[in-house]
Design a protein around this motif. Sequence first.
Motif, PDB file in Angstrom:
ATOM      1  N   GLU A 221       0.833  -1.207   0.000  1.00  0.00           N
ATOM      2  CA  GLU A 221       0.000   0.000   0.000  1.00  0.00           C
ATOM      3  C   GLU A 221       0.869   1.259   0.000  1.00  0.00           C
ATOM      4  OE1 GLU A 221      -3.566   2.031   2.698  1.00  0.00           O
ATOM      5  OE2 GLU A 221      -2.599   0.169   3.353  1.00  0.00           O
ATOM      6  N   SER A 227      -4.425   1.462  -5.829  1.00  0.00           N
ATOM      7  CA  SER A 227      -5.274   2.606  -5.494  1.00  0.00           C
ATOM      8  C   SER A 227      -6.045   2.305  -4.208  1.00  0.00           C
ATOM      9  CB  SER A 227      -6.247   2.895  -6.647  1.00  0.00           C
ATOM     10  OG  SER A 227      -7.100   1.788  -6.848  1.00  0.00           O
ATOM     11  N   GLU A 228      -6.621   3.334  -3.715  1.00  0.00           N
ATOM     12  CA  GLU A 228      -7.419   3.184  -2.488  1.00  0.00           C
ATOM     13  C   GLU A 228      -8.641   2.318  -2.728  1.00  0.00           C
ATOM     14  OE1 GLU A 228      -7.992   3.752   1.543  1.00  0.00           O
ATOM     15  OE2 GLU A 228      -6.301   4.439   0.320  1.00  0.00           O
ATOM     16  N   GLU A 232     -10.027  -1.143  -0.606  1.00  0.00           N
ATOM     17  CA  GLU A 232     -11.391  -1.244  -0.067  1.00  0.00           C
ATOM     18  C   GLU A 232     -12.123  -2.459  -0.629  1.00  0.00           C
ATOM     19  OE1 GLU A 232     -13.235   2.427  -0.920  1.00  0.00           O
ATOM     20  OE2 GLU A 232     -12.139   3.567   0.607  1.00  0.00           O
TER      21      GLU A 232
END
Length: 456
Positions: A221, A227-228, A232
């Motif tokens: 990360e 990516s975020e 998620e």
Amino acid sequence: MIFTQTLPRVQHHWRRPCEGLARWRLPTAAKRGPERFRRCLKVSGQMSIRRSARIRLCHSATYLKCRIAYSVLVLHDVVGTCLAEHLAGTPVRETVHLAWRRLSSMRNLLLIAAAMLTAACSGEAEQRPDRSVTVVAEPVNYLPDETVVEAIGTARAARSAQIYPEVSGQVVAVRFRQGGFVKAGQVLVELDSRRERLALRLAEVRVREAEQLLARYRRIEDTGALSESQIEAGETALAAARIERDQAAVALAERTIRAPFAGNVGLAEVDVGDRVTPETLIAQLDQRARLFVDFNAPEAVFRRLRPGETVEVVAFSDPGQAISGRIEAIDSSVEQEQRSFRARTVIDNTGDRLRPGMSFSVRFVDSGVSRPAVPEAAVVWGGEGSSVFAVRDGKAVRVPVTITSRREGLALLDADLGAEALVIVEGVQKVREGQTVKLVRPPAPREAKVKVSGAQ
């Protein structure tokens, strides 16, 4: 012998001399008047009227009886004479006129005789002395007027459940003893769970896979390669996998049927190999250390039958054993059709002698106002109803009463009796209103003497 029967009260030692006189001379003496009649009695009996004071009052009555008997003979003679005149050819009008003249004088004599007889009898009754009567009287005891309510109730367990499976399946094992005791959470029946076990293993594999993927995302990360949104998505996949694992575990647990609470299980309704559905009964589970007995009570005692009241409960299977129960709850409404309400009492069943579904006789005693209680033999009945005789100032006084209830040979009364009143309990049949009474103590019961013979 008509006139002889009118002298029963004359002394026996001069009855026989009067018999001939009554047969031949009394009709003539009665016709000439009472004085001549008395002289005949005196001459025939050779005794004076003053010597026999006991028959003074009966002389006038005896005279009237003879006079009436003489009038009957005259009536018989008139009828015979008229019949003879008619048969001899005398006209009917003259025969009737002759009979009327002879009967008119006798009719007046009969009226006078009846009036004198009534006066003589009343005078004799008025001169009768008021004799005292020996009776037994007891003070009035006051007891509460009890209202007894009896009903039929049915027992149910304090906790009861009918065991049904959650899902359909085939029974592979029955783990309980019929009629035995089981603990809370104990396995009762197992269904075939091979597919559910596989589904759980698969769900656990998917959870581990989602955890590994998310762990790799966490390591890279910080490099900025992901990516975020990707991170998620990994977290969401792990949460979904864990939910699927929990669902598989629930499905597997539903294949095992357990006891919801500790209690006694009934007969098994299924066997190994049976195909069951959610509508198939497995067994009945009861917690019967305490039993509830539900019964219907009349509307009249709704306000008096309250929670906490004590009732007597008797099982029909054991009528000789009475159990004390306590009212647990009262229904909130009264049934319109039966005009009764439902009450629930709780009883102890420590010895496990009773069973749910048994029938019981429930008896509730409501103590009301205190009322005078007397032996049932003290109550007399007359044209005006029931009454008792109370002793006041040495005399018997009739007191009207109304019997409200009876209890073990006693009658509870609604009457105007004081707390220290004396009521006649023995000899009441020979007492009249206002009569002087003499009180005696009741005889003590005699002890029975039993003779025991020696063993031979």
